[in-house]
Design a protein around this motif. Structure first.
Motif, PDB file in Angstrom:
ATOM      1  N   SER A 175       0.871  -1.184   0.000  1.00 36.93           N
ATOM      2  CA  SER A 175       0.000   0.000   0.000  1.00 36.93           C
ATOM      3  C   SER A 175       0.902   1.226   0.000  1.00 36.93           C
ATOM      4  CB  SER A 175      -0.895   0.037   1.245  1.00 36.93           C
ATOM      5  OG  SER A 175      -1.753  -1.076   1.293  1.00 36.93           O
ATOM      6  N   MET A 176       0.624   2.174  -0.884  1.00 34.45           N
ATOM      7  CA  MET A 176       1.405   3.405  -0.931  1.00 34.45           C
ATOM      8  C   MET A 176       0.519   4.563  -0.494  1.00 34.45           C
ATOM      9  SD  MET A 176       3.690   5.021  -4.032  1.00 34.45           S
ATOM     10  CE  MET A 176       4.783   3.599  -4.071  1.00 34.45           C
ATOM     11  N   CYS A 177       0.902   5.203   0.607  1.00 35.64           N
ATOM     12  CA  CYS A 177       0.111   6.288   1.172  1.00 35.64           C
ATOM     13  C   CYS A 177       0.823   7.630   0.976  1.00 35.64           C
ATOM     14  CB  CYS A 177      -0.123   6.040   2.657  1.00 35.64           C
ATOM     15  SG  CYS A 177      -1.023   4.513   2.997  1.00 35.64           S
ATOM     16  N   ASP A 183      -7.629   8.331   6.342  1.00 34.58           N
ATOM     17  CA  ASP A 183      -7.567   7.398   7.479  1.00 34.58           C
ATOM     18  C   ASP A 183      -6.296   6.543   7.441  1.00 34.58           C
ATOM     19  OD1 ASP A 183      -8.246   6.166   9.796  1.00 34.58           O
ATOM     20  OD2 ASP A 183      -9.947   5.046   8.998  1.00 34.58           O
ATOM     21  N   LEU A 184      -5.165   7.235   7.484  1.00 39.54           N
ATOM     22  CA  LEU A 184      -3.859   6.560   7.448  1.00 39.54           C
ATOM     23  C   LEU A 184      -3.734   5.535   8.578  1.00 39.54           C
ATOM     24  CD1 LEU A 184      -0.920   6.273   6.421  1.00 39.54           C
ATOM     25  CD2 LEU A 184      -0.323   8.213   7.894  1.00 39.54           C
ATOM     26  N   ASN A 202       7.257  13.045  13.615  1.00 32.84           N
ATOM     27  CA  ASN A 202       6.135  12.509  14.387  1.00 32.84           C
ATOM     28  C   ASN A 202       4.851  12.436  13.561  1.00 32.84           C
ATOM     29  OD1 ASN A 202       7.983  12.502  16.514  1.00 32.84           O
ATOM     30  ND2 ASN A 202       7.263  14.463  17.312  1.00 32.84           N
ATOM     31  N   LEU A 203       4.987  12.013  12.324  1.00 30.72           N
ATOM     32  CA  LEU A 203       3.821  11.862  11.443  1.00 30.72           C
ATOM     33  C   LEU A 203       2.833  10.846  12.003  1.00 30.72           C
ATOM     34  CD1 LEU A 203       2.459  12.428   8.668  1.00 30.72           C
ATOM     35  CD2 LEU A 203       3.819  10.523   7.755  1.00 30.72           C
ATOM     36  N   PHE A 204       3.371   9.800  12.621  1.00 30.11           N
ATOM     37  CA  PHE A 204       2.523   8.804  13.267  1.00 30.11           C
ATOM     38  C   PHE A 204       3.253   8.255  14.487  1.00 30.11           C
ATOM     39  CE2 PHE A 204       5.166   6.610  10.256  1.00 30.11           C
ATOM     40  CZ  PHE A 204       5.490   5.401  10.838  1.00 30.11           C
ATOM     41  N   LYS A 205       2.529   7.524  15.318  1.00 28.94           N
ATOM     42  CA  LYS A 205       3.094   6.994  16.552  1.00 28.94           C
ATOM     43  C   LYS A 205       3.179   5.471  16.488  1.00 28.94           C
ATOM     44  CE  LYS A 205      -0.262   8.914  18.779  1.00 28.94           C
ATOM     45  NZ  LYS A 205      -1.197   9.372  19.834  1.00 28.94           N
ATOM     46  N   SER A 206       4.111   4.919  17.218  1.00 29.90           N
ATOM     47  CA  SER A 206       4.228   3.461  17.222  1.00 29.90           C
ATOM     48  C   SER A 206       2.988   2.812  17.827  1.00 29.90           C
ATOM     49  CB  SER A 206       5.487   3.011  17.977  1.00 29.90           C
ATOM     50  OG  SER A 206       5.459   3.456  19.321  1.00 29.90           O
ATOM     51  N   SER A 207       2.261   3.545  18.668  1.00 34.57           N
ATOM     52  CA  SER A 207       1.018   3.005  19.223  1.00 34.57           C
ATOM     53  C   SER A 207      -0.099   2.956  18.184  1.00 34.57           C
ATOM     54  CB  SER A 207       0.566   3.839  20.430  1.00 34.57           C
ATOM     55  OG  SER A 207       0.430   5.210  20.085  1.00 34.57           O
ATOM     56  N   ASP A 208       0.119   3.580  17.011  1.00 37.76           N
ATOM     57  CA  ASP A 208      -0.824   3.475  15.900  1.00 37.76           C
ATOM     58  C   ASP A 208      -0.671   2.150  15.152  1.00 37.76           C
ATOM     59  OD1 ASP A 208      -1.839   6.064  16.293  1.00 37.76           O
ATOM     60  OD2 ASP A 208      -0.296   6.965  15.022  1.00 37.76           O
ATOM     61  N   LEU A 209       0.355   1.394  15.481  1.00 35.41           N
ATOM     62  CA  LEU A 209       0.705   0.189  14.726  1.00 35.41           C
ATOM     63  C   LEU A 209       0.309  -1.061  15.496  1.00 35.41           C
ATOM     64  CD1 LEU A 209       4.308   1.349  13.789  1.00 35.41           C
ATOM     65  CD2 LEU A 209       2.220   1.684  12.461  1.00 35.41           C
ATOM     66  N   LYS A 210       0.188  -2.151  14.761  1.00 36.23           N
ATOM     67  CA  LYS A 210      -0.111  -3.403  15.448  1.00 36.23           C
ATOM     68  C   LYS A 210       1.151  -3.960  16.092  1.00 36.23           C
ATOM     69  CE  LYS A 210       0.306  -6.724  11.602  1.00 36.23           C
ATOM     70  NZ  LYS A 210      -0.454  -7.693  10.791  1.00 36.23           N
TER      71      LYS A 210
END
Length: 259
Positions: A175-177, A183-184, A202-210
């Motif tokens: 997937s290319m975002c 809804d990233l 800080n575009l995203f957080k590690s807690s956003d990941l599985k």
């Protein structure tokens, strides 16, 4: 537990091999840049450490025609082993026309469209050095790509698109975002591997990941580590220095039979 995917050991191994392979060979790297950069400084330092010759062309107020003329001369110069056009490139310069001009056999960063085409059909010749750095660190830690959901954040010509080709050829689902992706976080939650190359802190957080997701932070600060359930490359001494090592490995590959 989180795991830092340390890159320094792999970088050292590659540079040791480069040093061995360049013994008794004269390699000359042509570096074309348009401003001061830490990348150029680090690259030149590595060339000096490894006894690799280089010519640094730092251009001011240039135009497309002048850059293409310089590249054409370097293509014809038998002393030049590889040519590197360093980002960022001024907006007034048509960088894709410049990429097309680089001899595909001296294109050590894999930017010529022909080299990208060969990669897309799984017959790679010279591959972008940062793409190689991403792949090599995954291989180093025995992280398989087959059957994995991989998300690339960014859609750059130099990195994201050739990386997508490599991953697809390795049986990953890609997937290319980008900035228009909706809804990233929902996409990230389904990703086994995330490669982020935006340069947005800080575009995203590690807690956003599985849990047990692998994060390759090419942007050097794209991810904020706020959990202990992922594996990730460090912001410093991470993918950046490793990509320089891969670039010099490409330089060696262009002259295997040259003394």
């Amino acid at each position: 537990m989180s795991r830092v995917l340390e890159c320094s050991t792999l970088e050292k191994d590659i540079l040791t091999k480069v040093k061995k392979d360049t013994k008794d060979k004269k390699l000359t790297l042509a570096i074309i840049s348009f401003n001061d950069s830490k990348y150029c400084e680090l690259l030149i330092d590595k060339c000096l450490d490894l006894d690799i010759y280089f010519r640094h062309y730092k251009l001011d107020n240039s135009n497309t025609k002048e850059v293409i003329s310089l590249i054409d001369g370097l293509n014809k110069d038998s002393d030049i082993t590889g040519i590197l056009l360093v980002e960022p490139i001024p907006k007034n310069i048509d960088k894709h026309s410049c990429y097309e001009e680089i001899d595909i056999n001296k294109d050590i960063d894999g930017v010529n469209p022909l080299n990208q085409y060969y990669l897309s059909i799984n017959r790679p010749r010279l591959i972008n050095s940062t793409v190689l750095a991403v792949i090599k660190i995954l291989e180093f830690y025995n992280i398989s790509l087959s059957g994995k959901n991989v998300t690339i954040i960014g859609r750059s010509y130099n990195l994201s698109k050739p990386l997508a080709s490599y991953l697809i050829n390795s049986d990953a689902t890609v997937s290319m975002c980008h900035s228009k992706t909706k809804d990233l976080v929902s996409i990230l939650k389904n990703s086994d591997i995330v490669v982020s190359a935006t340069g947005v802190n800080n575009l995203f957080k590690s807690s956003d990941l599985k849990d047990e997701c692998v994060v390759i932070d090419v942007g050097l600060g794209d991810v904020l580590i706020d959990s202990d359930t992922v594996s990730y490359t460090p912001r410093f001494k991470g993918i950046g220095p490793l990509s320089i090592a891969c670039l010099l490995e490409n330089l060696v590959a262009t002259c295997k039979d040259k003394k």
